[in-house]
Design a protein around this motif. Structure first.
Motif: not given
Length: 452
Positions: A348-361
């Motif tokens: 996917l080029g991104i992990t769910h942890s990285e995507a979640g961090t974008i949303l958390a911020k």
């Protein structure tokens, strides 16, 4: 072709029936599954065992969680339905090792001891075991066809796709657009959450905010009356909830109800393996993290619960892309050397942890929550909140190994022993930690109804 309903049997539970057509199914990691069937009477059942025996006999609430008490319960239930013990046939599966194989793991051997106890009980009752596939290092499913008594034991990540469709990885713009399109956690809930975290609030301010969102108020009250919060008295208004449940429990129910709505945007073709899978997994991690925080004294139990609820928010963002890439995901997850987050990054080029961090911020979560959401798979990398990161990692791992089947997951286990040591535990503490998994809160019909 006749359709057969598949009924999921969650960890610590069993189901029995007579002359039924459903398929009973259990996802098994370290847990043990035992299926019993009397063909002459068409009576059968399946139990999903969590532990060999209660860690402390004084703390026993759910007898079906343990091999020593659950197997006799299932046999009695089948006999009450009309089955004859001598006609019962058993199939046994699961009991895999938890993670990094060390001498301690082999000595503890939770799955192996559950198997030994179950087999000894079956033998003593004269029940013949016709199929047994236990041990190893993999997650599997045990299925019992209630119409025929036939059982199947398969790897949980069995590749059922005949071909791979062409998959194009999402761009960062695709991810950001998906974030914008998702229905967010309600602003009322986020405001209450921040008030709760700040410790500078009054309950009247919180109930006043909740009253502004009638939909969230309704879902919160429904959750207050569910098994998740062990409601014994019918609660109809928020002020009653404060008096009966207490301030902390009410706020937990608000946050849980809000997260429920958010996670419900994920379908069952991506990360979620059953209806409400992501939410049930999050609730299990939150409740287990709360107990770990309380036992270790390493974090606020409020913060641990909240972080557990929110740790996988990135999966909702990536869910549709995982659904598109599912043939690749399932095929590669069956390979022991594949790391879950590395596989996400690769495909996917991104992990769910990285995507979640974008949303958390974007939602202005605290720095500690953002760090834990980003690093709950690699807690040793945490700079400022290592205690909380290890708590969420350990709770997540225990849920995946002992309560598999809710969402697509394969935790790395190299941090397991470090997590125990960092939090002040040993392998001898593991049964008590596993026992903290909230059996009555998982897959509860009342909670499912709040999703509609």
């Amino acid at each position: 072709m006749n359709y057969q309903k598949i009924e999921h049997i969650a960890a610590g539970q069993f189901k029995a029936g007579k002359a039924q057509t459903d398929i009973f199914q259990a996802y098994l990691g370290t847990c043990l599954g035992v299926a019993l069937y009397d063909k002459s009477k068409k009576i059968g059942g399946l139990i999903h065992i969590l532990l060999p025996e209660p860690p402390s006999i004084t703390s026993v609430v759910f007898l079906e969680k343990y091999a020593s008490t659950g197997v006799p319960m299932l046999i009695k239930e089948l006999k009450d339905l009309g089955a004859r013990t001598e006609n019962l046939r058993a199939s046994i599966a699961g009991g895999a090792l938890v993670g990094p194989v060390s001498r301690q793991d082999m000595n503890l051997d939770i799955g192996g001891r559950s198997t030994d106890i179950a087999v000894s009980i079956l033998d003593a009752c004269g029940v013949k075991t016709i199929k047994s596939e236990t041990g190893g290092f993999f997650t599997c499913t045990l299925e019992l066809d209630m119409a025929t008594g036939k059982t199947r034991i398969n790897p949980a990540w069995e590749d059922t796709f005949e071909s791979e469709k062409h998959f194009i990885a999402p761009s960062l713009d695709d991810i950001l657009n998906t974030i914008d399109q998702l229905k967010p956690i309600p602003q009322t809930a986020l405001k209450i959450f921040r008030m709760f975290q700040s410790a500078r609030h009054h309950i009247t301010d919180i109930t006043a905010e909740l009253a502004k969102d009638q939909v969230l108020s309704g879902k919160t009250l429904k959750l207050c009356n569910s098994a998740l919060f062990a409601g014994m008295v019918k609660i109809n208004i928020v002020n009653d909830a404060v008096l009966i449940m207490g301030e902390d429990m009410l706020i937990k129910s608000v946050i849980t109800a809000a997260v429920n709505t958010y996670y419900n945007q994920a379908e069952t073709s991506g990360y979620s393996l059953c209806k409400g899978g992501l939410f049930f997994h999050a609730v299990g991690v939150a409740s287990t993290a709360e107990k770990i925080a309380e036992k270790s004294g390493k974090s606020s139990v409020k913060l641990a619960y909240t972080a557990g609820l929110l740790h996988d928010i990135g999966k909702v963002i990536l869910d549709q892309y995982v659904a598109d890439a599912s043939p690749l995901f399932f095929r590669k997850l069956s390979q022991k050397n594949e790391n879950f987050t590395q596989l996400e990054k690769k495909l996917l080029g991104i992990t769910h942890s990285e995507a979640g961090t974008i949303l958390a911020k974007k939602w202005r979560f605290s720095d500690e929550l953002c760090e834990v959401i980003q690093l709950h798979h690699t807690p040793e990398k945490a700079k400022k909140n290592k205690d909380l990161a290890y708590i969420i990692y350990l709770a997540d791992l225990l849920m995946e190994k002992f309560n598999a089947g809710f969402d697509l997951e394969k935790m790395q286990t190299k941090s397991f022993e470090n997590a125990l040591e960092h939090l002040g535990f040993t392998m001898a503490d593991l049964p008590e930690l596993v026992d903290a998994i909230p059996i009555n809160a998982i897959n509860n019909d009342d909670i499912l109804n709040t999703q509609r």
